[in-house]
Design a protein around this motif. Structure first.
Motif: not given
Length: 173
Positions: A19, A21, A146-147, A149, A151
């Motif tokens: 992941n 960001c 990471a998956r 939503r 995020n």
């Protein structure tokens, strides 16, 4: 290494982790010197970032981070042990940099999470400051984040940035 980019340690380079960001703000009316103490003092984080709790230093260190310091805090539901891996205060023409390796869970455990969280704070022309935070993560919890939503990492770190800016502005009043 470019002076205006994050320095990534081996094993934590974006694109090669589970992941990643990245969040950034550029605001007028603040300087790196005004933002920096709020960022590098973990005890202040809960005063402007609701997703941070119970910060404390190990080994009698603190209250501000320094290279090599071990510390603890809670965020995103994780109890995070951390060690400061980079600390350079901002100076004329040079960005401030602070980074830490954080971890939760035992080595080799299915729920182990390892992160590299880095910050860059620099003055820009026109009385502006740029605050960049980026984080890479490894482990099953990182894959779940990471998956998700929306995020949670992007949103959480944006809250951290906005809270940091608001706290710095209030300090000027």
């Amino acid at each position: 290494m470019p002076p205006h980019a994050i320095h990534w340690p081996t094993g934590f380079v974006p694109g090669f982790t589970d992941n990643f960001c990245s969040n950034e703000v550029i605001v007028a009316g603040l300087s790196a010197a005004e933002v920096w103490p709020l960022l590098v003092t973990p005890a202040l984080w809960p005063t402007y970032y609701a997703n941070s709790a119970h910060p404390r230093f190990h080994d009698g260190r603190g209250p501000q981070l320094a290279d090599g310091d071990r510390f603890y805090f809670e965020t995103f539901g994780f109890p995070v042990e951390a060690q400061c891996t980079e600390y350079v205060a901002p100076s004329a023409g040079q960005p401030g940099r602070v980074a830490w390796h954080g971890w939760a869970g035992e080595p080799g455990a299915a729920d182990r999470l390892d992160v590299h969280h880095a910050w860059l704070v620099e003055d820009l022309d026109g009385g502006r400051v740029r605050i960049l935070t980026q984080e890479t993560q490894k482990g099953a919890p990182a894959l779940e984040l990471a998956r998700a939503r929306p995020n949670p990492m992007i949103n959480g770190h944006q809250d951290w940035l906005e809270g940091l800016v608001a706290k710095a502005r209030r300090a000027l009043d």
